[in-house]
Design an enzyme around this catalytic site. Structure first.
Site, mmCIF file in Angstrom:
data_model
loop_
_atom_site.group_PDB
_atom_site.id
_atom_site.type_symbol
_atom_site.label_atom_id
_atom_site.label_comp_id
_atom_site.label_asym_id
_atom_site.label_seq_id
_atom_site.Cartn_x
_atom_site.Cartn_y
_atom_site.Cartn_z
ATOM 1 N N THR A 1 86.462 6.413 121.770
ATOM 2 C CA THR A 1 85.392 5.497 121.416
ATOM 3 C C THR A 1 84.582 5.982 120.220
ATOM 4 O OG1 THR A 1 83.956 6.588 123.043
ATOM 5 C CG2 THR A 1 85.150 4.618 123.750
ATOM 6 N N LYS B 1 98.291 20.071 111.939
ATOM 7 C CA LYS B 1 97.076 19.520 112.518
ATOM 8 C C LYS B 1 97.097 19.795 114.008
ATOM 9 C CE LYS B 1 96.414 16.206 114.626
ATOM 10 N NZ LYS B 1 96.290 15.973 116.121
ATOM 11 N N ASN C 1 86.023 15.291 124.057
ATOM 12 C CA ASN C 1 87.071 14.570 124.773
ATOM 13 C C ASN C 1 86.526 13.485 125.707
ATOM 14 O OD1 ASN C 1 89.864 15.729 124.135
ATOM 15 N ND2 ASN C 1 88.553 17.529 124.251
ATOM 16 N N THR D 1 93.094 14.617 112.969
ATOM 17 C CA THR D 1 92.419 13.697 113.895
ATOM 18 C C THR D 1 91.029 14.277 114.182
ATOM 19 O OG1 THR D 1 93.630 14.744 115.714
ATOM 20 C CG2 THR D 1 94.474 12.642 114.905
ATOM 21 N N THR E 1 105.053 21.795 118.722
ATOM 22 C CA THR E 1 103.612 21.869 118.746
ATOM 23 C C THR E 1 103.001 20.687 118.048
ATOM 24 O OG1 THR E 1 101.725 23.123 118.025
ATOM 25 C CG2 THR E 1 103.622 23.207 116.629
ATOM 26 N N GLU F 1 89.100 22.396 119.782
ATOM 27 C CA GLU F 1 87.984 21.502 120.099
ATOM 28 C C GLU F 1 86.883 22.243 120.850
ATOM 29 O OE1 GLU F 1 90.249 17.179 120.202
ATOM 30 O OE2 GLU F 1 90.097 18.323 122.059
#
Length: 387
Positions: free
Chosen positions: A387, A169, A382, A147, A180, A259
């Protein structure tokens, strides 16, 4: 990495495509075994678990599976009866196309919560997949389940005549609570249905379940292993060692790709009363936004580690007079501060991997957990995720 062909377990095939869930990249992965596999899985304990989790739990009750469907960029969570019906329909469509029994097909889904599948696109895209299955391409599968990952996560080992490969992932919404993110392991080793859980679950608990990016537990966490037995039996300890290595490699890859992450944090807590206490303390440290941001900025503010330990208020055995805190080999507590020590600490915190060690000195248990720092990029990613 590009997986060499000699690491690919025999008897597996894949169908990987874009069904219109993601833009321009693969979003549907189906991995099939030629024969039914001994299988095991562990899943999120979230009260908002999606249909992919509830259906896969149900289908694994007999410890057998022959295929796994993975849909990325759509979690299919919080969609009520429609979400359940859509997931069941996708399994039925794949079963019709491949001849596999529906209860031998598992499903996983990851991505935005609260959006329904584009079921018409999926129906159209699954027509004729029997003839579209190809020799297993685990590199493409690792990419297809991504993702917000920036890199695919893949690792493999050979055990005697058998092969073992793992893909995963995950870069956010990661604070596993039994399982997880998404992690899948495939092997042609023969492992009995009674033995496999005794190997798989402890390894998941001490690797993936010791990983945290942002303290948030996903609604879709799944970790599954399939063993089709086509290569015959292997030495049990060698298999355990190989699976442990692969799981550890994937965990580090996820932490590195967290991230907005710029550094990996590894926290080891030893001399605890028991494993649970060691893990609570280690997680309190690796999950602390103040610890994470200090490491991001290479600020030698080691007191934030002491603060995080102190939050474990119910662990009354912990006595600050016995605790020792180190970064690499630099002891920062209980020794007093010095300019030289703070300069050394700052250099350590500039490294790509920052190692923190805490000795509680109240027992003999230990644990190591992994995470990453917290940067402005995490907010940016995030704040715009859906969007």
């Amino acid at each position: 990495m590009q997986l060499p062909t000699y690491f690919i377990p025999q008897g597996f095939s894949t169908f990987i495509t874009n069904l219109g869930i993601k833009d321009n990249t693969d979003d549907f992965v189906f991995i099939k075994s030629d024969v039914p596999c001994v299988a095991d899985g562990v899943f999120t304990q979230s009260l908002f678990a999606g249909p992919s989790v509830t259906i896969s739990r149900r289908n694994l009750k007999d410890a057998q599976a022959q295929g796994i469907i993975v849909i990325s960029k759509n979690a299919n969570v919080a969609n009520g009866k429609v979400g359940i019906a859509d997931a069941e329909e996708i399994i039925q469509l794949v079963a019709n196309e491949t001849g596999i029994a529906t209860n031998d097909i598992l499903i996983a889904s990851t991505g935005v919560i609260g959006r329904s599948y584009p079921i018409e696109k999926i129906r159209a895209g699954l027509l004729g997949i029997r003839n579209k299955l190809t020799a297993a391409d685990f590199d493409a599968a690792a990419r297809g389940i991504m993702t917000t990952d920036t890199l695919p996560k893949l690792a493999a080992r050979q055990i005697g005549n058998a092969k073992l490969v793992g893909i995963a992932k995950g870069v956010g919404m990661i604070e596993p609570n039994m399982a997880t993110l998404l992690a899948f392991f495939f092997t042609d080793a023969a492992i009995s249905k009674d033995t496999l859980p005794t190997i798989f679950r402890p390894i998941i608990d001490k690797t993936f379940n010791c990983l945290s990016i942002d303290t948030d537990t996903s609604t879709s966490d799944s970790a599954v292993i399939l063993a089709n037995g086509l290569a015959g039996e292997v030495e049990k300890q060698e298999f355990i060692y190989a699976l442990q290595e692969i799981a550890h490699e994937l965990v580090l890859a996820i932490a590195q790709d967290g991230e907005g992450a710029t550094k990996v944090i590894e926290v080891t807590v030893d001399s605890a009363i028991n494993y649970a206490q060691a893990k609570r303390v280690a997680k309190a440290i690796v999950n602390s936004p103040l610890v994470k941001t200090a490491i991001y900025g290479a600020d030698p503010n080691w007191g934030r580690v002491a603060m995080a330990i102190g939050k474990c208020e119910h662990d009354k055995e912990i006595n600050q007079e016995k605790v020792v805190i180190r970064f690499d080999d630099i002891q920062v507590y209980p020794d007093a501060d010095s300019n030289e020590k703070l300069e050394q600490l700052q250099k350590i915190m500039h490294k790509e991997k920052v190692n923190i060690y805490v000795s509680l000195n109240v027992g003999e248990a230990s644990v190591t957990v992994w995470g990453c720092d917290l940067s402005e990029a995490y907010i940016d990613i995030n704040g715009k995720y859906s969007t």
